[in-house]
Design a protein around this motif. Structure first.
Motif, PDB file in Angstrom:
ATOM      1  N   PRO A   1       0.845  -1.203   0.000  1.00 36.69           N
ATOM      2  CA  PRO A   1       0.000   0.000   0.000  1.00 36.69           C
ATOM      3  C   PRO A   1       0.879   1.252   0.000  1.00 36.69           C
ATOM      4  O   PRO A   1       1.477   1.604   1.023  1.00 36.69           O
ATOM      5  N   TYR A   2       0.952   1.928  -1.127  1.00 33.71           N
ATOM      6  CA  TYR A   2       1.972   2.955  -1.339  1.00 33.71           C
ATOM      7  C   TYR A   2       1.953   4.042  -0.270  1.00 33.71           C
ATOM      8  O   TYR A   2       2.978   4.286   0.387  1.00 33.71           O
TER       9      TYR A   2
ATOM     10  N   PRO B   1       4.957  -8.699   5.023  1.00 32.04           N
ATOM     11  CA  PRO B   1       3.493  -8.596   4.886  1.00 32.04           C
ATOM     12  C   PRO B   1       2.772  -8.531   6.231  1.00 32.04           C
ATOM     13  O   PRO B   1       1.760  -7.838   6.373  1.00 32.04           O
ATOM     14  N   PHE B   2       3.294  -9.242   7.242  1.00 24.01           N
ATOM     15  CA  PHE B   2       2.682  -9.222   8.567  1.00 24.01           C
ATOM     16  C   PHE B   2       2.900  -7.866   9.238  1.00 24.01           C
ATOM     17  O   PHE B   2       2.029  -7.371   9.956  1.00 24.01           O
ATOM     18  N   TYR B   3       4.066  -7.279   8.994  1.00 26.31           N
ATOM     19  CA  TYR B   3       4.328  -5.930   9.501  1.00 26.31           C
ATOM     20  C   TYR B   3       3.354  -4.923   8.890  1.00 26.31           C
ATOM     21  O   TYR B   3       2.845  -4.027   9.589  1.00 26.31           O
ATOM     22  N   LEU B   4       3.072  -5.045   7.598  1.00 30.49           N
ATOM     23  CA  LEU B   4       2.121  -4.130   6.969  1.00 30.49           C
ATOM     24  C   LEU B   4       0.738  -4.254   7.604  1.00 30.49           C
ATOM     25  O   LEU B   4       0.031  -3.250   7.786  1.00 30.49           O
TER      26      LEU B   4
ATOM     27  N   SER C   1      -4.572   4.234  -1.425  1.00 32.32           N
ATOM     28  CA  SER C   1      -3.585   3.163  -1.577  1.00 32.32           C
ATOM     29  C   SER C   1      -4.177   1.798  -1.250  1.00 32.32           C
ATOM     30  O   SER C   1      -3.863   0.802  -1.911  1.00 32.32           O
ATOM     31  N   THR C   2      -5.031   1.741  -0.222  1.00 39.41           N
ATOM     32  CA  THR C   2      -5.673   0.476   0.121  1.00 39.41           C
ATOM     33  C   THR C   2      -6.586   0.011  -1.012  1.00 39.41           C
ATOM     34  O   THR C   2      -6.660  -1.191  -1.316  1.00 39.41           O
TER      35      THR C   2
END
Length: 449
Positions: free
Chosen positions: A194-195, A248-251, A281-282
């Motif tokens: 997600p930018y 990915p888990f951190y995001l 972004s989402t």
């Protein structure tokens, strides 16, 4: 500040004294203090504007609100009686440096700050063309000898796309925010990042690098937070290769001790005015995920697994591998800061450059990380030159990276050693160093049996 007295003539140094070491690194160097080149009244101004004339300061807004230490030490090289040569060579990485941001900036050639959008776009065109060529070639050959080679190559190219989107997030891609946003969304959404959510949290990382509590990514846990983790979390975080799959888990949920998500506009990562950016972004991320699901029905889930999913996870491993080693794994323990000991400069000087051999060019010299952290608006194609120009100023605060062979295999041992030793920092102290949990891997082995 204890080394200075205030008089009608300004700030004057006290007579030379022997300073008490401020960390577990013992130094016998004698320090004299002089006032900083910046006035006390200017110490809260943007550090990237220090050294510019007043007209330039009004013209530029670097977007950082950090401070520079009021005083900086100068090492007195005169030897003590009976001092050994090796004692004179000792260096305390936690001591304030004898230079400021203005000194580093002045050493960097002016053209290194120039952003060329056409040159930046040429890298995007190159990388995107390689990505499609690799996918087309692998799908055409469809051979199990080819697929593993494709996964490694394509995963590396996905990581290269991330780095170009990373430049967009810093504004080093071009001076046009709209171009940066469009290109950044296209590149990052294509690899499920997600930018704006990432851009904002990464800005927080740069503004607070080296700070125990305020840093955002790969920062140390305090001992209290570490002890509160359950065994599965510790196992995941401190076991290879699992920890290299963390991004990915951190995001989704950030790091232990922090709350919020890069996808949710109400996360405390974001200001109210940034909610619309996060939603945009989402939405782009969701559209890309939907496209991948549709393609799975068209070409088949196994083909999508081979063409996209495996390279995606190789890209994640590259991202975690590179970003972790930029802040961990030096042969000497490097400090982390709290409170008044932290400054933008001192935090940035604890980052590390790394050499990745042939990968340096592929992932756009992101291994030149020290100068990038201090001056993130420098385009990636000027980082090597800027680093070379700044080395004489940085002195021992720049840690020359070990030279790599064609592939950076030498970094695997460094990564493994750091994962086993760098677990948490003390709950107290303004200058702290990583400690190891001696029982961690014993607990893991007992649990596995």
């Amino acid at each position: 500040m204890a080394n200075l007295v205030l008089s009608e003539c300004g700030i004057r140094p006290l007579p030379r004294i022997y300073t008490t070491p401020r960390s577990n690194f013992v130094s016998k160097s004698i320090f004299k203090f002089r006032p900083s080149l910046s006035s006390p009244s200017s110490k809260t101004s943007s550090p990237l504007a220090i050294g510019l004339n007043s007209r330039d300061r009004f013209r530029r807004n670097w977007g950082l609100n950090v401070s520079v230490p009021l005083t900086t030490p100068i090492v007195d090289e005169s030897p003590l009686e009976g001092e050994h040569e090796e004692d004179k060579q000792r260096f305390d990485p936690g001591a304030p440096p004898p230079f400021n941001l203005a000194d580093i900036r002045a050493a960097i050639p002016k053209h290194c700050w120039v952003k060329n959008p056409w040159k930046s776009m040429s890298y995007v065109v190159r990388d995107v063309a390689i990505v499609f060529a690799l996918a087309a070639g692998a799908a055409y050959l469809n051979n199990w000898i080819v697929w593993p080679l494709y996964w490694l190559a394509q995963g590396t190219m996905f990581w290269a796309l991330f780095v170009l989107g990373h430049d967009c997030g810093h504004g080093s891609f071009s001076n046009d925010p709209r171009l940066n946003s469009v290109v950044g969304h296209l590149l990052h959404s294509s690899i499920l990042v997600p930018y704006h959510g990432w851009r904002i949290s990464h800005r927080t990382h740069h503004q607070n690098h080296g700070h125990v509590e305020n840093d955002e990514s790969w920062h140390p846990m305090s001992e209290k937070i570490y002890q509160s983790l359950d065994k599965p979390t510790r196992f995941f975080r401190f076991t290879l290769p699992l920890v290299m799959l963390a991004y990915p888990f951190y995001l989704w949920a950030r790091s232990p001790g922090k709350k919020g998500s890069h996808y949710h506009p109400d996360s405390d990562l974001f200001l109210p005015k940034e909610k619309q950016d996060v939603l945009t972004s989402t939405a782009c991320w969701t559209a890309m995920a939907a496209l991948l699901i549709c393609l799975s029905f068209v070409v088949g889930p196994i083909q999508m697994l081979k063409l996209y999913v495996v390279p995606y996870w190789i890209n994640v491993m590259w991202l975690d591998f590179v970003t972790y080693l930029h802040h961990h794994g030096h042969e000497d323990k490097l400090p982390w800061y709290r409170g008044k000991e932290w400054s933008y400069l001192r935090g940035g000087l604890t980052t590390l450059d790394r050499d990745y051999g042939l990968i340096n060019n592929i992932h756009h010299d992101i291994g030149t990380h020290v100068i990038h952290h201090l001056f993130p608006q420098i385009p990636h194609y000027h980082l090597v030159e800027a680093t070379e120009a700044a080395k004489p100023v940085l002195g021992k605060y720049y840690r020359e990276p070990d030279k790599s062979g064609p592939l950076p295999l030498h970094l695997l041992e460094i990564l493994s050693k750091s994962i086993k030793e760098d677990h948490y920092v003390s709950d107290e102290g303004d200058i702290v160093y990583y400690k190891a949990d001696p029982n961690l891997y014993g607990d893991i082995k007992v649990r596995a049996n």
